[in-house]
Design a protein around this motif. Structure first.
Motif, PDB file in Angstrom:
ATOM      1  N   VAL A  32      35.573  47.889  39.409  1.00  0.00           N
ATOM      2  CA  VAL A  32      35.032  46.623  38.904  1.00  0.00           C
ATOM      3  C   VAL A  32      34.270  46.891  37.607  1.00  0.00           C
ATOM      4  O   VAL A  32      33.739  47.978  37.402  1.00  0.00           O
ATOM      5  N   THR A  33      34.232  45.899  36.733  1.00  0.00           N
ATOM      6  CA  THR A  33      33.547  46.063  35.445  1.00  0.00           C
ATOM      7  C   THR A  33      32.179  45.399  35.419  1.00  0.00           C
ATOM      8  O   THR A  33      31.367  45.679  34.543  1.00  0.00           O
ATOM      9  N   GLU A  34      31.913  44.517  36.372  1.00  0.00           N
ATOM     10  CA  GLU A  34      30.623  43.835  36.435  1.00  0.00           C
ATOM     11  C   GLU A  34      30.044  43.953  37.833  1.00  0.00           C
ATOM     12  O   GLU A  34      30.773  43.965  38.826  1.00  0.00           O
ATOM     13  N   ALA A  35      28.728  44.014  37.901  1.00  0.00           N
ATOM     14  CA  ALA A  35      28.049  44.070  39.196  1.00  0.00           C
ATOM     15  C   ALA A  35      28.227  42.735  39.921  1.00  0.00           C
ATOM     16  O   ALA A  35      28.115  41.672  39.308  1.00  0.00           O
ATOM     17  N   PRO A  36      28.521  42.751  41.208  1.00  0.00           N
ATOM     18  CA  PRO A  36      28.681  41.503  41.958  1.00  0.00           C
ATOM     19  C   PRO A  36      27.359  40.771  42.102  1.00  0.00           C
ATOM     20  O   PRO A  36      26.298  41.393  42.237  1.00  0.00           O
ATOM     21  N   ALA A  37      27.418  39.446  42.061  1.00  0.00           N
ATOM     22  CA  ALA A  37      26.206  38.616  42.223  1.00  0.00           C
ATOM     23  C   ALA A  37      26.205  38.043  43.632  1.00  0.00           C
ATOM     24  O   ALA A  37      26.439  36.849  43.839  1.00  0.00           O
ATOM     25  N   TRP A  38      25.923  38.901  44.611  1.00  0.00           N
ATOM     26  CA  TRP A  38      25.942  38.479  46.002  1.00  0.00           C
ATOM     27  C   TRP A  38      24.655  37.748  46.367  1.00  0.00           C
ATOM     28  O   TRP A  38      23.560  38.181  46.019  1.00  0.00           O
ATOM     29  N   THR A 195      23.976  48.441  45.682  1.00  0.00           N
ATOM     30  CA  THR A 195      23.849  47.221  46.476  1.00  0.00           C
ATOM     31  C   THR A 195      24.884  47.178  47.578  1.00  0.00           C
ATOM     32  O   THR A 195      26.035  47.606  47.393  1.00  0.00           O
ATOM     33  N   VAL A 196      24.469  46.628  48.721  1.00  0.00           N
ATOM     34  CA  VAL A 196      25.385  46.441  49.837  1.00  0.00           C
ATOM     35  C   VAL A 196      25.224  45.027  50.364  1.00  0.00           C
ATOM     36  O   VAL A 196      24.146  44.433  50.249  1.00  0.00           O
ATOM     37  N   ALA A 197      26.293  44.466  50.906  1.00  0.00           N
ATOM     38  CA  ALA A 197      26.242  43.107  51.450  1.00  0.00           C
ATOM     39  C   ALA A 197      27.182  43.000  52.639  1.00  0.00           C
ATOM     40  O   ALA A 197      28.177  43.733  52.732  1.00  0.00           O
ATOM     41  N   ALA A 198      26.852  42.072  53.542  1.00  0.00           N
ATOM     42  CA  ALA A 198      27.685  41.798  54.705  1.00  0.00           C
ATOM     43  C   ALA A 198      28.359  40.446  54.523  1.00  0.00           C
ATOM     44  O   ALA A 198      27.750  39.503  54.013  1.00  0.00           O
ATOM     45  N   PHE A 199      29.617  40.360  54.948  1.00  0.00           N
ATOM     46  CA  PHE A 199      30.396  39.133  54.764  1.00  0.00           C
ATOM     47  C   PHE A 199      31.147  38.766  56.033  1.00  0.00           C
ATOM     48  O   PHE A 199      31.574  39.628  56.803  1.00  0.00           O
TER      49      PHE A 199
END
Length: 250
Positions: A32-38, A195-199
């Protein structure tokens, strides 16, 4: 003669530690080229409550309760928000956002409430503090313990910031998990600051940045018990996004 066949698939890994119940899960890897905005979507569909001010003549004592809205919900505060305090289902106090002294401007995320009761200053009561966000159309409920007395107050000398997100009507099921073991289990090396996220599907249910201590806790918000969640991990230095399906079950 036995023949060992081995194959390497970019972005996936699996192995066994000798226990089929604890075998490592597969993960996928994406550049990925951009950080995710979670972030969690707190919006819901609850109707505005019909709370009314209690009759002060029914009570002997009162106490002042000053509540600050937590940072997670503060961006959604508005003049149409409401707050109410209940004791055993009986409404004892109600407030709208506080107004800055000498102006008509509302203070962002601050409520000042007079809570009524017949208890003495020596008694503590279990309360249900409910906050309605007009922007999110959701009622958040928190249980707590306070004292009722005109000589006492809550949140005046030291900030009182209830964690209303823990009482979300949209997400009534919550679970806290340790992040680093979930990553190392599948062969991913965690690094602080990432960063980590749950989905569940495309719906974010919780996100956190990894701490330098190596013991990051992720609070996951669920709609129902038994939900299976996918974990996503963003490695900023490598510009990689790792996806671990079925990593956590509520």
């Amino acid at each position: 003669m036995s023949i060992l066949l081995a194959s390497l698939v970019l972005g996936a890994c699996s192995s066994s530690d000798g226990d089929s119940n604890n075998s490592q899960q597969a993960y996928s890897e994406t550049t990925v080229t951009e950080a995710p905005a979670w972030q969690i979507d707190w919006s819901y569909n609850q109707e505005r409550p019909s709370w009314t001010e209690p009759d002060a003549t029914l009570y002997e004592n009162w106490t002042i309760l000053k509540v600050l809205i937590e940072d997670e919900l503060k961006p959604y505060t508005s003049e149409g928000d409401m707050m109410a305090l209940f004791v055993n289902g009986e409404l004892r106090g109600m407030a709208t956002p506080a107004v800055i002294v000498g102006s008509n401007q509302v203070e962002n995320g601050k409520f000042v409430m007079k809570a009524w009761g017949n208890e003495t200053g020596a008694e503590t009561v279990n309360i249900s503090l409910q906050y309605y966000s007009q922007t999110l159309k959701q009622i958040f409920t928190l249980s707590d313990v306070i004292k009722f007395s005109s000589d006492l107050d809550t949140g005046i000398e030291s900030d009182y910031i209830p964690e209303f997100t823990s009482g979300s009507a949209k997400y009534p099921v919550q679970k806290t998990v340790a992040v680093e073991p979930l990553l190392t289990k599948v062969g991913i090396t965690p690094a602080s600051g990432n960063t980590v996220a749950a989905f569940v599907g495309e719906e974010c249910r919780g996100t956190v940045s990894l701490s330098a201590s190596g013991s990051t806790q992720l609070l996951i918000f669920g709609r129902n018990a038994g939900e299976s969640l996918t974990l996503k991990y963003y490695d900023a230095s490598a510009e990689k996004l790792y996806t671990i399906p079925d990593a956590v079950k509520l």
